[in-house]
Structure formats: C-alpha cells, structure tokens
Design an enzyme around this catalytic site. Structure first.
Site, short mmCIF file in Angstrom:
data_model
loop_
_atom_site.label_atom_id
_atom_site.label_comp_id
_atom_site.label_asym_id
_atom_site.label_seq_id
_atom_site.Cartn_x
_atom_site.Cartn_y
_atom_site.Cartn_z
N TYR A 1 -80.03 14.11 -26.49
CA TYR A 1 -79.98 14.30 -25.09
C TYR A 1 -80.35 13.13 -24.09
CZ TYR A 1 -82.26 16.15 -21.14
OH TYR A 1 -82.35 16.55 -19.69
N GLU B 1 -77.22 15.06 -16.54
CA GLU B 1 -77.54 15.65 -17.85
C GLU B 1 -76.50 15.63 -18.65
OE1 GLU B 1 -79.20 19.77 -18.25
OE2 GLU B 1 -80.94 18.70 -19.10
#
Ligand code: GDP
Ligand code: MN
Length: 386
Positions: free
Chosen positions: A109, A197
C-alpha cells in the site's frame, strides 16, 4: 475532484510512475480490441467508477482468452456495481480498463496526502496492501509507515529510504521503488493533489514495482490553475443535485435522511444537522446558502431540495446577519410560488430584519410552521417526519 483509474494511470505514465500496459474501453468490442493490443493473456478487466472496493464487488476480473474478455466485459459493463464505497445504490459501470495481467509476488500500500495538522505531505505505506487499509490502520496501526515531507524542502533521499526499508523491499526493487515514489511526489505537488493512493502497489515475481490501482483526488480550490485537468471531470460519477447546486455556488451535500435543511453558514448547518439527529430525525442534506446569499440563491436551494423525493419535511434555520431575514423570506416566497410545496416546512428565523422577514412569510399565506427557537424547531421537524 476525483478522476478514474485509467485517467490517473495515463497521468502516472507521464511522470514515469510504472503502471501495467492497458487501454480504456467503452463497449465490449472495444474491450476485445484493447485486449488484443496487449501482449497475451491473462488480461484484467476492470470496472471504472469513482469508488474503490471494486474487486470484492465483482468489478475486477481476470480473463484468460478473448472469449472470456467478451463474457466478463459484457457482464461488468452496464452492471450496477455495489461496493462499500458506493453505498447500497451502487454505480452504473460505463467504462472498462483492460490491462495486462501481472504476476503478483506481494501487494503493498502506498499513498500521499495532505496532513493539515503538520502542514506537510504525508507518505503512508504498508506491507499489508490490497486489503482494506482502514482495517489495517485500526487493528494493526504499527504496520503502517508514515513519513512526513515538508513541502518547502521537498522529498529527500532519507524519506525514500525510510519508506523502502520500512516495506522490507528486496534489494533489487529498492532503486526502482525510490524512483517511483519520488516521481509520484512530483506528480502530487505539480497537480495540487489532495490524495494519491495506490492500493495495491505490487512487487512482481521478477521484483519490479508497479501501480496496479490508482486513485487520485485533486484539490478543487486549485483547479483554476490546471485547466487541462478539468477535462478529466466525469459528471456521470457525481451527484446531479450536487452538480446543480455548485453551479449556483451553494454548498450542498446529499445525505441519506429525510429532513431537508436550508441554513446560512457552514457552522450553523453542522449544528442544525446535529439538532435534527438529537430530535430523532435524520438530515437529507447539508445545504449552506452562504452568508451573503441572494433571494435567487435561496430560491435555487429550495427548488433543489424540493426536487429530492426522499425529503419528507424541510427545516429552514436562518440567522440573519449579512443575509437579512427579509431577503431570505423573499427567496422562500418566490420559490414557493414557482413550486408546489406539499411537505411540511418548519422555519426558525432570527437576526437582522426578522420582523420584516416574518411579515413577508405570513403575508404570502404559505403553509409554514414557525418555530420560536432551535429546540422548538427540532421538535416540530421530528414530529413532521415521524
Ligand atoms: P479495487 O478493489 O477497486 O481497489 O480494485 P484494484 O485495482 O485494487 O483490484 C482489486 C484486486 O484485483 C487487487 O488487489 C488484485 O488482487 C487483483 N488484481 C488486479 N489486477 C491484477 C492482475 O493483473 N493480476 C492479478 N493476479 N490480480 C490482479
Ligand atoms: Mn485497490
């Protein structure tokens, strides 16, 4: 302003942030053509909507032949995709992204966002990519790396190393990762992003790093200096009423409840929503007509809320300051003349020219319920809907 994954990835390419090869498609035929342009199978067919969680909702599928691209493509295109981010109504899928399938060794991530508390850009990263990052943050916060970058100094080698080592990347991937992160930071700053993101950022079986997903949100207040980005806006993905309200400079957010409310000032609007909740009802919207609203704006606000079928009653809470009560009342009367108000409307009005305002409302002969103060207004609105 949000954009689609395929658009974000096109921008990433320009900044040398590696992404899989892929093409957008607006029909099943285009999806097949897009798949044939890639170097073999499997390919991944991905629904393009402005919401995450598509994988779990059935909007991301692997296809290992052109026939499968056809069956999967026709299933996803036109489906109403429901994910934890779309709400129960879901979103109609109108576009697909067809990408070269990747051999995933690890899902990581990575995100960049503005941290107001420290007035810096924070890099967040985790080895637990691919899954719900909110859950990771809640259950195992120690597995999230946070590195703060002073925007005046910019990103430094130490920041890149901190994130790279924190992710326990293999040595071969360290340099490509640093380049990726440094380019992503450039992209973030150059375009006035509020969020970028990548979930997941993947490590492939041959230790390459790639952005497998891409979510980008631009600071709307800075869009005036990025005219090129405005072209990426997709009104299909936005709430129709919110788009209309923004055209009249009204601060409007559509919510789930059934009490419409019209308030002047964002703070008062927040407080009014709390009061509605406390009284046992739920707000259908946030609507701040602003401190200096004209009667025309008030009329537009009224019309937008009345057009919302879930609204069963309206609470008007006005503190007349810059927006005087008489101006406001005139807007309400004009709106009422043009539309057919067939739901209860509770009015609480206080401040500059309140008597004139009340007189305008009562002379108009509208069927309004007047409240003496906020708690009285709350009680009356709850009675009206329950
Ligand atoms: P999201 O669910 O909306 O966040 O969509 P993502 O783009 O993150 O895709 C969801 C999941 O699909 C990823 O976490 C991967 O596990 C899987 N996925 C996406 N692309 C590929 C691929 O090329 N190969 C493989 N094996 N899995 C993929
Ligand atoms: Mn994702």
């Amino acid at each position: 302003m949000k954009i689609h994954e395929y658009q974000a990835k096109e921008l990433f390419r320009k900044y040398n942030v590696p992404v899989p090869e892929g093409n957008v498609a607006f029909s099943v035929n285009e999806a097949k053509e897009a798949a044939l342009k890639l170097s073999g199978f499997p390919v991944v067919v991905k629904a393009q909507i402005h919401a995450g969680g598509r994988g779990k909702g059935g909007g991301v599928k692997l296809a290992s032949s052109i026939e499968e691209v056809e069956t999967i493509g026709s299933k996803i295109l036109g489906m109403t995709l429901v994910t934890h981010q779309t709400g129960p109504k879901g979103r109609l899928v109108k576009k697909l992204l067809v990408e070269a399938g990747q051999n995933i060794k690890k899902e990581l991530y990575l995100s960049l966002l503005v941290d107001r508390a420290t007035a810096s850009v924070v890099i967040m990263a985790s080895m637990d990519g691919g899954m719900d990052i909110e859950e990771v943050a809640q259950k195992t916060p120690e597995r999230i790396i946070k590195v703060y970058v002073d925007p005046l100094l910019g990103i430094q080698a130490c920041h890149l190393r901190q994130v790279g080592f924190g992710l326990e990347l293999p040595v071969a991937a360290m340099k490509p990762f640093s380049q990726l992160l440094s380019n992503l930071y450039k992209f973030f700053i150059a375009n006035d992003c509020s969020l970028v993101e990548i979930n997941p950022l993947i490590l492939t079986s041959d230790d390459k790093v790639l952005a497998l997903d891409a979510k980008v949100d631009f600071d709307s207040n800075a869009l005036y200096r990025h005219k090129d980005l405005l072209e990426l806006r997709d009104l299909d993905e936005e709430d129709l009423q919110e788009v209309e309200a923004s055209e009249y400079n009204l601060n409007y957010i559509n919510l789930d409840g059934n009490v419409g409310n019209i308030v002047n000032g964002a703070g008062l609007a927040m407080a009014t929503m709390d009061i509605i909740k406390n009284a046992g009802a739920t707000p259908a919207n946030f609507m701040d007509v602003g401190g200096g609203a004209s009667s025309e704006q008030v009329e537009n606000a009224f019309r937008i809320i009345l057009a919302d079928p879930k609204v069963k009653a309206i609470l008007i809470n006005i503190f007349g300051g810059i927006l005087r009560c008489d101006i406001f009342a005139k807007g309400v009367v004009d709106a009422a003349r043009k539309t057919n108000i067939n739901i209860p409307v509770v009015v609480r009005m206080e401040g500059t020219n309140v008597d004139e305002g009340k007189k305008i409302l009562s002379d108009a002969g509208l069927n309004l319920i007047s409240a003496v103060d906020l708690s009285d207004a709350a009680r009356k609105i709850a009675e009206a809907v329950n």
